[in-house]
Design an enzyme around this catalytic site. Structure first.
Site, PDB file in Angstrom:
ATOM      1  N   SER A  23       0.846  -1.187   0.000  1.00  0.00           N
ATOM      2  CA  SER A  23       0.000   0.000   0.000  1.00  0.00           C
ATOM      3  C   SER A  23       0.879   1.233   0.000  1.00  0.00           C
ATOM      4  CB  SER A  23      -0.928   0.017   1.215  1.00  0.00           C
ATOM      5  OG  SER A  23      -0.178  -0.031   2.419  1.00  0.00           O
TER       6      SER A  23
ATOM      7  N   VAL B 230      -2.333  -2.212  -3.464  1.00  0.00           N
ATOM      8  CA  VAL B 230      -2.108  -3.111  -4.593  1.00  0.00           C
ATOM      9  C   VAL B 230      -2.424  -4.538  -4.157  1.00  0.00           C
ATOM     10  CG1 VAL B 230      -0.461  -3.948  -6.299  1.00  0.00           C
ATOM     11  CG2 VAL B 230      -0.279  -1.591  -5.462  1.00  0.00           C
TER      12      VAL B 230
ATOM     13  N   LYS C  52      -4.019  -2.271  -8.766  1.00  0.00           N
ATOM     14  CA  LYS C  52      -3.811  -1.103  -7.913  1.00  0.00           C
ATOM     15  C   LYS C  52      -5.138  -0.363  -7.772  1.00  0.00           C
ATOM     16  CE  LYS C  52      -1.080   3.167  -7.536  1.00  0.00           C
ATOM     17  NZ  LYS C  52       0.008   3.978  -8.162  1.00  0.00           N
TER      18      LYS C  52
ATOM     19  N   ASP D 294       9.529  10.181  -8.350  1.00  0.00           N
ATOM     20  CA  ASP D 294       9.395   9.404  -7.109  1.00  0.00           C
ATOM     21  C   ASP D 294      10.176   8.098  -7.195  1.00  0.00           C
ATOM     22  OD1 ASP D 294       8.529   8.975  -4.534  1.00  0.00           O
ATOM     23  OD2 ASP D 294       6.632   8.064  -5.109  1.00  0.00           O
TER      24      ASP D 294
END
Length: 960
Positions: free
Chosen positions: A671, A677, A692, A798
Site C-alpha cells: 500500500s 495493490v 492497484k 518518485d
C-alpha cells in the site's frame, strides 16, 4: 568531505575578499585628512619595494627594459606596469618576450592587487614561489617558454579567480597537486612540455568552463580519466607524448562548436572505445569524404554508441559502416547533409537498438536486409528522399517501438507485415506516395498508443472496421488521402483518442452517433469530405473538444450552440450551405420551421397516436427480452471471466472483485499514499496480475490516477512496469472507483531485497554483485528512455527502491508514475512548487535539494534520486541515515565511500583488486549523480554506458 570543506572555505574567502574590497573603496573616497590615510600609501610603498626586488633578480637585460624602473618616475609609469587609476596599486605585470634572465622573488606575493602576470618567452629560472598564493585576485598567469623548475606551488590553490594558466615549455616536475582543484574558474590550462608525472587528475573534469587543456610532452601515466568527458565546453584537448596507458572508453564532446574534420586515424587507435559522441557541433564540410573516418572506427571492436547527429557531414555514408562493431547499439546520423543510399550490409549491425538517419538527403531504396535488425526499438528515416516500397522485412523488427518514415517518396502499399510489430507505439508514414488500402492487420496493433499517422498519401478504400481495436491510440491521422465509405461506428472503441483527423478524403454518410463515447477527444477534423445529414448535438457535449473542423461537406439543418459550437475560434463550418442557426459570429442564416398542409394529414394526431402506442409496446417488449438476455450473459460472464487478452480491452469492477477475492487482505501486496495493490488471478486462464486500487478519499488520488495513465500511455519500455488496462467505474455502494491493472512481478520490490523485513528470509533474499549491477543498469535505462526518448520528456519524480519491481528473471521494472510530470507540462505549471512541497513527505531521502527550495521538476532531479538509490544498493544503507546527510542536504561523499569500501586493502571484503575497482567506480557514479548542483550531475545516457562498461569489466574478472 574535503571537497565540501573546500567549497565552504572558498565561499568564506570570497566573502572576506569582498568585504575588504568594500572597505578599501570606502577609504579611497575619503579626503586625505580622513581616518586611515596611510593605508593606500602603505600599499603603494609595498608595491614599489616588491617591484624593486624583482628588478634586483633580473641578471641580464639586453633590451634595457628595466632602465625605466628608477626613482625619477612613479612606478606606475615603469615599462610593463599597469596600475589602478584611483588606488595606484599594481594590476598588471607584463614583461613578455623581453629577453630577460633572472628569477622570480617571493616578494611578488606583496603585489596583492595583481590580476595578470605575463613573463612568457624569457629566460627566467628557479622555482615558482609559494607566495603566489597570496595573489587572491590573480586571473591570468603566463610563464611559458622559460626555464622554471621545481614543483607546482600548492599555495596557488588560493588563487581561486584564476582563469588563464600557461606554463608551457618549462622544467616543472612532480604531479599536479590535488589542492589546485579549487581553480573552478579556469578556462585555459597549458602544462605541456614539462617534466610532470603521476596521473591526470579526474577532478579536472569539474572545471566546467575549461576550453583548452594541453598536457602533451610530460611523463603522465595511467589512463585518461572519464571525468574529462563532463567538460562540455572543452574545445582543445592535447595529451600526446606521454606515457599514458589504460583504456579510453568514452569520448563525448557533444553540444559544442567544433568545426573541421574528425581525426579518424587517432580514433581508430582507441580499440577499447565504447562511446563516441560528437553530436550537435559544426563538424564536416558538407562534401564527399566527410565520414571517411568511419573506416578507421572498424578497429574499435567494442564500440556501442556513435553519435554524429546535427553536424555538417556531407557525401555518402561509407560502406564500411557495415563493418563497424557488432556490439554497436546506437547510431545517430540525423540532421546532416548526407546523400546517396543506405548502404547494403547495414543488416550486419544486429545489436542496434536505435538507428537515426533522419533529416538528410538520402535517396534510393531502403534495403530489405534492414529487417535483420531485430532488436531495433526506434528507427528514424524521416525527412529524406527515399523511394521504392517500404520493406516488408520491417515486420521482422518485433522489438520496434517507434517507426518514423514520413516526408519521403515511398511508393506502393503499406506492408501488412507491420502488423507483426507487436510492441509498436508510434507509426508515422505521412507525406509519401503510398497507395492501396490500409491493411486490416495494422489495426490489430493494440499497442499503438502515441500516434498512427498515414496522412498525405494516396490511400484508397474504407477505413478498416477493426480500427476499434486501437483502444490505446491517442492520435489517428488519415487526412489528405482518397479514403471512401462511411466513418466506421467501431471507432468509438478508441476511447483514448485525443486527436482524430479524417479531413480531405471521400468519406460519406453521417457523423456516427457512436463518436459520443470519445469523451477525451480534443481535436476532430472531418472537413472536405462528402458527409451529410444533421450535425449531432453530442459534439457540443464533448467537454474536452477544443478544435472541430466540419468545413466543405453537405451538412444541413440547425447548428448547435453549446460547447465547442460556442467558440468561434475553435469551430469551422465553411462550405456547408444548408446549415443554419448557430452563434451569430458564424454568420449562418436563421433557421425557418415551415409547416406544410400537405403533410399535416399524414401526421395528424388521429394517425400518429395509434401508431406511436403500437411502436411503444413493441419497443418495450423488445427491451424486456433484450434486458433478460443481457442479464443472463452478464451472469455467465461472472462465472467464465474473460481471458488476459480480453482484459487488455477493458475490465469491469465486478471482474476485479472476482479476481482478487473481494480485495481480500490475503491478496494485499502493498500500500502507498494513494492506494493499495492486490494480487489478482484471471479465472479463465490463471494469469496473475497486480491490481492497484486508488483511495479516492485521499486528496490528489484522482490526479495521481490520471497522471499515471497519461505517463504509461505515452511510455513503453522493457524496464517500465507494463499496464494491462484501467478501470474507472463505480463500486457496489455507488461510489467512484478507479483502478490500474499491471503485469505481476513475482519477485516483488527492490526494497524488499535490500531491506528484508523478515529475519528468516534475509539469507534467501540477498542480491549478488552482478544482480545489483544488472538492476542498476535496468533502472538507468528506464530513466534514460523517459528523459531522452519519449515524445515529451517524462520526469518520474518518485524513484526509490519500493517503486522498482523485479520479475521472475530479476529484471527490474520502474513503476508507480502517480507523481510523474511531463517536462513541458511541468515547466508551464505555476503551482508546481506547492505540488512538490506536498509530495516531499513520501520519499524523503530521495528528493533532490533543489525541490525542497521550490525548484522546478527536472530530469536532473531524477538523476539525484537514481544516485541515492545506486548508493543504497551497494551500501545496504537507507539514505535517511544521519551519517549520510550534511547540514545543507548534500550527500556526505566521504562517509558513503567508507561505508561502501570498509578498507581498500581488506582482502576479507574485496578479494580481487579488479572487483574492488568495479565497486569503487560504481560508487563514483552514484556520488556524481547526487551532486548538490544539478548542473554537475551525470546524465542517465552516460550512466548507462559507464555502468555497462563496469559490468563488462566485472564479467571479464569472473571469467578470468
Amino acid at each position: 568531505m574535503e571537497h565540501s570543506r573546500t567549497i565552504r572555505n572558498l565561499v568564506l574567502l570570497k566573502f572576506l575578499h569582498g568585504f575588504f574590497l568594500l572597505v578599501l573603496c570606502m577609504m579611497s573616497t575619503c579626503p586625505e585628512s580622513a581616518a586611515f590615510p596611510s593605508s593606500t600609501l602603505l600599499g603603494n610603498e609595498s608595491d614599489r619595494l616588491a617591484l624593486l626586488d624583482f628588478k634586483k633578480r633580473v641578471t641580464e637585460d639586453p633590451l634595457s627594459v628595466m632602465s625605466s624602473w628608477n626613482h625619477s618616475i612613479h612606478f606606475c609609469s615603469w615599462v610593463g606596469i599597469t596600475c589602478h587609476r584611483a588606488t595606484q596599486r599594481v594590476l598588471i605585470l607584463d614583461l613578455q618576450d623581453k629577453q630577460l634572465v633572472g628569477s622570480f622573488p617571493p616578494s611578488i606575493g606583496n603585489l596583492t592587487r595583481l590580476i595578470e602576470i605575463s613573463l612568457g618567452i624569457n629566460k627566467f629560472h628557479g622555482e615558482i614561489p609559494q607566495e603566489l598564493g597570496r595573489l587572491r585576485t590573480l586571473e591570468s598567469l603566463n610563464l611559458s617558454f622559460n626555464s622554471f623548475g621545481g614543483k607546482l606551488p600548492t599555495n596557488m590553490s588560493h588563487c581561486t579567480q584564476l582563469r588563464f594558466l600557461d606554463l608551457f615549455s618549462n622544467k616543472i616536475i612532480g604531479s599536479i597537486p590535488r589542492q589546485l582543484s579549487s581553480w573552478l574558474s579556469l578556462t585555459v590550462l597549458k602544462l605541456g612540455k614539462n617534466n610532470l608525472s603521476g596521473t591526470i587528475p579526474g577532478w579536472i573534469g569539474n572545471f566546467s568552463s575549461l576550453r583548452s587543456l594541453r598536457l602533451a610532452g610530460n611523463n603522465f601515466q595511467g589512463s585518461i580519466p572519464n571525468e574529462l568527458g563532463h567538460i562540455t565546453t572543452l574545445e582543445l584537448f592535447i595529451v600526446g607524448d606521454n606515457n599514458l596507458s589504460g583504456i579510453l572508453q568514452l569520448i563525448d564532446f557533444s553540444k559544442n562548436d567544433f568545426t573541421g574534420t574528425v581525426p579518424g586515424e587517432s580514433l581508430g587507435s582507441l580499440r577499447s572505445l565504447i562511446w563516441l559522441n560528437f553530436a550537435v557541433n559544426r563538424l564536416g564540410n558538407g562534401k564527399l569524404g566527410d565520414l571517411s573516418f568511419l573506416n578507421f572506427l572498424t578497429n574499435c571492436t567494442g564500440l556501442q554508441y556513435l553519435g554524429l547527429s546535427y553536424n555538417r557531414f556531407g557525401g555518402e555514408i561509407p560502406r564500411s559502416i557495415a563493418n563497424l562493431s557488432t556490439q554497436l547499439k546506437i547510431i545517430y546520423l540525423g540532421g546532416n547533409l548526407l546523400h546517396g543510399s543506405l548502404p547494403n550490409g547495414i543488416g550486419n549491425l544486429i545489436n542496434l537498438i536505435d538507428l537515426d538517419m533522419s533529416n538528410n538527403y538520402l535517396a534510393g531504396v531502403v534495403p530489405e536486409e534492414i529487417g535483420k535488425l531485430k532488436k531495433i526499438g526506434e528507427l528514424y528515416l524521416e525527412d529524406n528522399k527515399f523511394s521504392g516500397p517500404i520493406p516488408s522485412s520491417l515486420g521482422n523488427m518485433t522489438s520496434l517501438i517507434e517507426l518514423y518514415m514520413e516526408k519521403n517518396n515511398f511508393q506502393g502499399s503499406i506492408p501488412p507485415s507491420l502488423g507483426n510489430c507487436q510492441n509498436l507505439l508510434l507509426l508515422s508514414l505521412y507525406n509519401n506516395n503510398l497507395t492501396g488500402s490500409i491493411p486490416q492487420k495494422l489495426m490489430e496493433l493494440s499497442t499503438l498508443s502515441i500516434s498512427l499517422d498515414l496522412s498525405e498519401n494516396y490511400l484508397t478504400g474504407p477505413l478498416p472496421s477493426n480500427v476499434g481495436d486501437l483502444v490505446h491510440l491517442t492520435r489517428l491521422n488519415v487526412s489528405n488521402n482518397k479514403l471512401s465509405g462511411e466513418i466506421p461506428n467501431t471507432i468509438s472503441s478508441c476511447t483514448s483518442l485525443g486527436g482524430l483527423y479524417l479531413d480531405d478524403n471521400k468519406f460519406e454518410g453521417t457523423i456516427p452517433q457512436s463518436l459520443k463515447d470519445l469523451k477525451g477527444l480534443e481535436e476532430l477534423g472531418i472537413s472536405s469530405n462528402n458527409l451529410s445529414g444533421q450535425i449531432p448535438d453530442f459534439l457540443g457535449k464533448l467537454g474536452a473538444l477544443k478544435y472541430l473542423n466540419l468545413s466543405y461537406n453537405d451538412f444541413e439543418g440547425e447548428l448547435p450552440k453549446e460547447g465547442i459550437f460556442s467558440n468561434v475560434s475553435g469551430v469551422s463550418v465553411l462550405g456547408n450551405h444548408r446549415l443554419c442557426g448557430g452563434i451569430p459570429q458564424l454568420h449562418l442564416p436563421a433557421c425557418h420551421k415551415n409547416k406544410h398542409h400537405s403533410s399535416r394529414g399524414l401526421f395528424s394526431p388521429k394517425v400518429v397516436i395509434p401508431i406511436s402506442c403500437a411502436l411503444a409496446f413493441i419497443i418495450a417488449l423488445s427491451c424486456f427480452f433484450s434486458a433478460r438476455s443481457m442479464l443472463k450473459k452478464s451472469r455467465e460472464g461472472l462465472v467464465t471471466s474473460r481471458s488476459y487478452k480480453d482484459w487488455k480491452l477493458g475490465v469491469s469492477y465486478s471482474q476485479l472483485v472476482e479476481s482478487t477475492n473481494g480485495f481480500a487482505v490475503d491478496n494485499l501486496i502493498g500500500s502507498g499514499s494513494f492506494g493499495s495493490v492486490y494480487k489478482g488471478v484471471i479465472p479463465s486462464d490463471g494469469t496473475v496480475v497486480a491490481v492497484k486500487v486508488l483511495n479516492l478519499q485521499q486528496q490528489g488520488a484522482s490526479k495521481s490516477f490520471n497522471d499515471e495513465c497519461k505517463a504509461l500511455r505515452s511510455a513503453k519500455h522493457r524496464n517500465l512496469v507494463k499496464i494491462i488496462t484501467a478501470c474507472s467505474s463505480i463500486d457496489n455502494h455507488g461510489r467512484d472507483f478507479k483502478s490500474l491493472v499491471f503485469e505481476f512481478m513475482p519477485n516483488g520490490s527492490l526494497d524488499s531485497w535490500l531491506h528484508p523485513r523478515d529475519e528468516e528470509q534475509s539469507p534467501s533474499k540477498r542480491l549478488n554483485f552482478m544482480q545489483r549491477l544488472n538492476i542498476a543498469i535496468d533502472v538507468a535505462s528506464a530513466l534514460d528512455y523517459l528523459h531522452n526518448h519519449c515524445e515529451t520528456s517524462i520526469v518520474h519524480c518518485d524513484l526509490k527502491p519500493s517503486n522498482v519491481l523485479l520479475d521472475e528473471d530479476m529484471v527490474a521494472h520502474v513503476g508507480d508514475f502517480g507523481l510523474a510530470r511531463f517536462l513541458l507540462e511541468a515547466s508551464n505549471d505555476p503551482s508546481l512548487s506547492q505540488i512538490m512541497s506536498s509530495q516531499l513527505k513520501g520519499s524523503i531521502g530521495y528528493i533532490p535539494p533543489e525541490y525542497g527550495m521550490g525548484g522546478q521538476v527536472s530530469i536532473q532531479g531524477d538523476v539525484y534520486s537514481y544516485g541515492i538509490l545506486l548508493l543504497e544498493m551497494f551500501t545496504g544503507k537507507t539514505p535517511t541515515d544521519d551519517m549520510f546527510i550534511e547540514a545543507d542536504g548534500s550527500v556526505n561523499d566521504d562517509r558513503y565511500e567508507r561505508t561502501a569500501l570498509p578498507r581498500r586493502n581488506n582482502h576479507g571484503m574485496v578479494k580481487a583488486k579488479k572487483v574492488e575497482e568495479c565497486l569503487f567506480a560504481v560508487m563514483q557514479i552514484g556520488l556524481s549523480c547526487c551532486a548538490v548542483s544539478p548542473r554537475e550531475r551525470m546524465l542517465l545516457n552516460m550512466v548507462v554506458g559507464k555502468m555497462s562498461a563496469i559490468r563488462d569489466s566485472y564479467l571479464k574478472v569472473q571469467e578470468g
